[in-house]
Design a protein around this motif. Structure first.
Motif, PDB file in Angstrom:
ATOM      1  N   ASP A  49       0.869  -1.412  -0.030  1.00 50.41           N
ATOM      2  CA  ASP A  49      -0.009  -0.077   0.034  1.00 50.41           C
ATOM      3  C   ASP A  49       0.885   1.268  -0.099  1.00 50.41           C
ATOM      4  O   ASP A  49       0.504   2.201  -0.741  1.00 50.41           O
ATOM      5  N   ASN A  85      -3.130  -5.793  -9.273  1.00 52.03           N
ATOM      6  CA  ASN A  85      -3.869  -6.649  -8.264  1.00 52.03           C
ATOM      7  C   ASN A  85      -3.780  -6.213  -6.956  1.00 52.03           C
ATOM      8  O   ASN A  85      -2.889  -6.952  -6.149  1.00 52.03           O
ATOM      9  N   ARG A  86      -4.725  -5.559  -6.455  1.00 50.73           N
ATOM     10  CA  ARG A  86      -4.554  -5.250  -4.917  1.00 50.73           C
ATOM     11  C   ARG A  86      -4.792  -6.431  -3.974  1.00 50.73           C
ATOM     12  O   ARG A  86      -3.936  -6.287  -2.988  1.00 50.73           O
ATOM     13  N   LYS A  87      -5.586  -7.364  -4.370  1.00 49.82           N
ATOM     14  CA  LYS A  87      -5.577  -8.294  -3.426  1.00 49.82           C
ATOM     15  C   LYS A  87      -4.416  -9.105  -3.315  1.00 49.82           C
ATOM     16  O   LYS A  87      -4.226  -9.660  -2.172  1.00 49.82           O
ATOM     17  N   ASN A  88      -3.782  -9.474  -4.322  1.00 44.45           N
ATOM     18  CA  ASN A  88      -2.429 -10.092  -4.119  1.00 44.45           C
ATOM     19  C   ASN A  88      -1.302  -9.465  -3.830  1.00 44.45           C
ATOM     20  O   ASN A  88      -0.371  -9.915  -3.684  1.00 44.45           O
TER      21      ASN A  88
END
Length: 103
Positions: A49, A85-88
């Protein structure tokens, strides 16, 4: 080690599988087609982040990827696509040889 540069060849950052300096290169793939004289370089970077803005700027479409290959030749690629891909916590990029672009 690969370097990311803007259209004026200002270095924006670097990536490596061993991550001494710069960002972590999770996977990369070089594809060369002799029959069509094309070359593509694709890869995935680890992103958190705190660094998401910097990394997405680094791998923006139109920017360059620069590195020296195993034979000591300079390689230049133009980024043609990038997907976050924010999730990964990853950003993938695709690039094409920049030879014609640099002429």
């Amino acid at each position: 080690m690969i370097y990311f540069a803007d259209r004026k060849f200002n270095i924006l950052g670097s990536a490596s599988p061993v991550m001494k300096d710069g960002y972590k290169l999770l996977e990369d793939k070089l594809t060369e087609e002799i029959e069509t004289f094309t070359s593509n370089y694709d890869g995935t970077l680890l992103v958190d982040d705190e660094s998401i803005l910097e990394v997405t700027t680094m791998v923006s479409v139109g920017n360059y990827i620069l590195y020296v290959d195993d034979f000591g030749e300079n390689r230049y690629y133009t980024i043609t696509d990038s997907v976050l891909n924010r999730k990964n916590g990853e950003i993938s990029f695709q690039s094409d040889a920049a030879g014609l672009d640099l002429l």
